[in-house]
Design a protein around this motif. Structure first.
Motif, PDB file in Angstrom:
ATOM      1  N   SER A 178     -10.328  -1.165 -12.289  1.00 38.37           N
ATOM      2  CA  SER A 178      -9.339  -1.834 -11.326  1.00 38.37           C
ATOM      3  C   SER A 178      -8.374  -0.799 -10.936  1.00 38.37           C
ATOM      4  O   SER A 178      -8.358  -0.609  -9.582  1.00 38.37           O
ATOM      5  CB  SER A 178      -8.733  -3.084 -11.836  1.00 38.37           C
ATOM      6  N   ASN A 182      -8.584   0.012  -6.970  1.00 37.69           N
ATOM      7  CA  ASN A 182      -7.353  -0.538  -6.157  1.00 37.69           C
ATOM      8  C   ASN A 182      -6.565   0.638  -5.533  1.00 37.69           C
ATOM      9  O   ASN A 182      -6.394   0.603  -4.262  1.00 37.69           O
ATOM     10  CB  ASN A 182      -6.679  -1.191  -7.092  1.00 37.69           C
ATOM     11  N   CYS A 213     -13.982  -9.073 -19.893  1.00 38.69           N
ATOM     12  CA  CYS A 213     -12.524  -9.207 -19.984  1.00 38.69           C
ATOM     13  C   CYS A 213     -12.048 -10.615 -19.999  1.00 38.69           C
ATOM     14  O   CYS A 213     -12.509 -11.418 -19.157  1.00 38.69           O
ATOM     15  CB  CYS A 213     -11.698  -8.621 -18.649  1.00 38.69           C
ATOM     16  N   LEU A 215      -8.435 -11.384 -20.246  1.00 36.76           N
ATOM     17  CA  LEU A 215      -7.211 -11.182 -19.728  1.00 36.76           C
ATOM     18  C   LEU A 215      -6.098 -11.270 -21.168  1.00 36.76           C
ATOM     19  O   LEU A 215      -5.303 -12.097 -21.005  1.00 36.76           O
ATOM     20  CB  LEU A 215      -6.774 -11.988 -18.560  1.00 36.76           C
ATOM     21  N   MET A 230      -1.772  -7.159 -13.466  1.00 40.33           N
ATOM     22  CA  MET A 230      -2.296  -7.649 -12.136  1.00 40.33           C
ATOM     23  C   MET A 230      -3.302  -6.890 -11.359  1.00 40.33           C
ATOM     24  O   MET A 230      -4.051  -7.260 -10.410  1.00 40.33           O
ATOM     25  CB  MET A 230      -1.044  -7.835 -11.100  1.00 40.33           C
ATOM     26  N   SER A 231      -3.319  -5.605 -11.875  1.00 41.20           N
ATOM     27  CA  SER A 231      -4.401  -4.699 -11.037  1.00 41.20           C
ATOM     28  C   SER A 231      -5.838  -5.612 -11.388  1.00 41.20           C
ATOM     29  O   SER A 231      -6.806  -5.330 -10.409  1.00 41.20           O
ATOM     30  CB  SER A 231      -4.472  -3.411 -11.782  1.00 41.20           C
ATOM     31  N   ILE A 232      -6.180  -6.003 -12.440  1.00 41.15           N
ATOM     32  CA  ILE A 232      -7.187  -6.396 -12.793  1.00 41.15           C
ATOM     33  C   ILE A 232      -7.529  -7.811 -11.674  1.00 41.15           C
ATOM     34  O   ILE A 232      -8.704  -7.945 -11.123  1.00 41.15           O
ATOM     35  CB  ILE A 232      -7.438  -6.944 -14.216  1.00 41.15           C
ATOM     36  N   THR A 233      -6.815  -8.609 -11.639  1.00 45.00           N
ATOM     37  CA  THR A 233      -6.620  -9.895 -10.625  1.00 45.00           C
ATOM     38  C   THR A 233      -6.837  -9.205  -9.273  1.00 45.00           C
ATOM     39  O   THR A 233      -7.810  -9.799  -8.584  1.00 45.00           O
ATOM     40  CB  THR A 233      -5.340 -10.600 -10.602  1.00 45.00           C
ATOM     41  N   SER A 234      -6.176  -7.880  -8.896  1.00 44.17           N
ATOM     42  CA  SER A 234      -6.671  -7.767  -7.549  1.00 44.17           C
ATOM     43  C   SER A 234      -8.078  -7.178  -7.369  1.00 44.17           C
ATOM     44  O   SER A 234      -8.446  -7.346  -6.301  1.00 44.17           O
ATOM     45  CB  SER A 234      -5.610  -6.367  -7.283  1.00 44.17           C
ATOM     46  N   ASN A 236     -10.412  -8.443  -9.130  1.00 45.04           N
ATOM     47  CA  ASN A 236     -11.239  -9.384  -8.862  1.00 45.04           C
ATOM     48  C   ASN A 236     -11.518 -10.022  -7.732  1.00 45.04           C
ATOM     49  O   ASN A 236     -12.239 -10.634  -7.050  1.00 45.04           O
ATOM     50  CB  ASN A 236     -10.931 -10.447 -10.136  1.00 45.04           C
ATOM     51  N   LYS A 237     -10.146 -10.160  -6.801  1.00 45.68           N
ATOM     52  CA  LYS A 237     -10.267 -10.572  -5.506  1.00 45.68           C
ATOM     53  C   LYS A 237     -10.990  -9.552  -4.458  1.00 45.68           C
ATOM     54  O   LYS A 237     -11.890  -9.951  -3.703  1.00 45.68           O
ATOM     55  CB  LYS A 237      -8.737 -10.761  -4.809  1.00 45.68           C
TER      56      LYS A 237
END
Length: 249
Positions: A178, A182, A213, A215, A230-234, A236-237
């Motif tokens: 990520s 990102n 993952c 989380l 939050m890098s992982i969330t970004s 995923n989006k």
């Protein structure tokens, strides 16, 4: 300081490994952890024994090569790289367990050295931008909003050490991937490969055999450069956005 070291020894990738116990004395609290290992190796060489193999390069916390699990923690008890961990973090008489990264995608080469080329292949899958030939463009030709620049710099700090993988109970590489996705996708220069980048890099990550993952958050806790969870969330989006765009074509 006098210490007892329990070190993972493994002759090669095909050999069986085991913990070996060593005693070291006269260790200064101002030594770095790698300097302490240098002292151990000097003693082993003088005895005619095989020194402990471990990775290192810059010893300045920049390259991320010094990948060790120390007393069960990636890079040890401090949130830093192993080369920047000092012996003042331990006490006289301590017993210290030293192991390599534990992940199926990071096979042991010898002793404490693991093969992290899986990270290189993830980068090769999409960690680049379109590079036109000719002279370098003028630095201010493409304006980048300050929040985007700061976010890109935050993710670009990842040094690819693999502590996130070693700390993750699933052996996932989501934080590393990520960060690499990102820091390019947020910049206008990375826009041409925005969709293919995330799809290709995540696909390569899965192909390398990293775990899934959930989380758990251990990756962000262990990261010496503070890459946020939050890098992982970004990412995923970004992945969902890319798959929907590809599906519409």
């Amino acid at each position: 300081m006098k210490l007892t070291l329990r070190v993972w020894r493994q002759k090669n990738a095909d050999a069986e490994g085991a913990m070996s116990t060593y005693q070291v004395d006269g260790i200064s609290s101002d030594m770095s952890f790698l300097e302490m290992l240098d002292t151990l190796n000097e003693e082993l060489i003088l005895k005619g024994e095989d020194p402990v193999a471990f990775d290192h390069d810059c010893r300045e916390g920049i390259c991320g090569a010094c990948s060790l699990v120390i007393n069960g923690d990636a890079h040890g008890p401090e949130r830093t790289t192993t080369c920047q961990l000092h012996m003042r973090s331990f006490r006289d008489g301590d017993t210290i367990d030293i192991e390599p990264w534990r992940a199926s995608a990071f096979p042991v080469v010898k002793d404490l050295v693991v093969d992290r080329s899986a990270f290189d292949r993830i980068i090769q899958a999409g960690g680049y931008i379109t590079a036109p030939t000719g002279a370098a463009p003028e630095a201010h030709a493409t304006p980048v909003p300050k929040p985007d620049a700061e976010l890109a710099f935050e993710h670009a700090e990842c040094i690819g050490c693999g502590a996130c993988v070693a700390a993750c109970p699933n052996g996932a590489a989501m934080l590393f991937t990520s960060a690499k996705v990102n820091h390019l996708n947020v910049l206008p220069q990375g826009a041409p490969e925005r969709e293919t980048r995330v799809l290709d890099m995540v696909g390569q990550m899965d192909a390398e055999g990293f775990g899934g993952c959930t989380l758990a958050g251990e990756c962000a806790t262990a990261c010496p450069k503070g890459i946020p969870l939050m890098s992982i969330t970004s990412m995923n989006k970004e992945w969902l956005r890319a798959t929907r765009k590809v599906a519409r074509k």
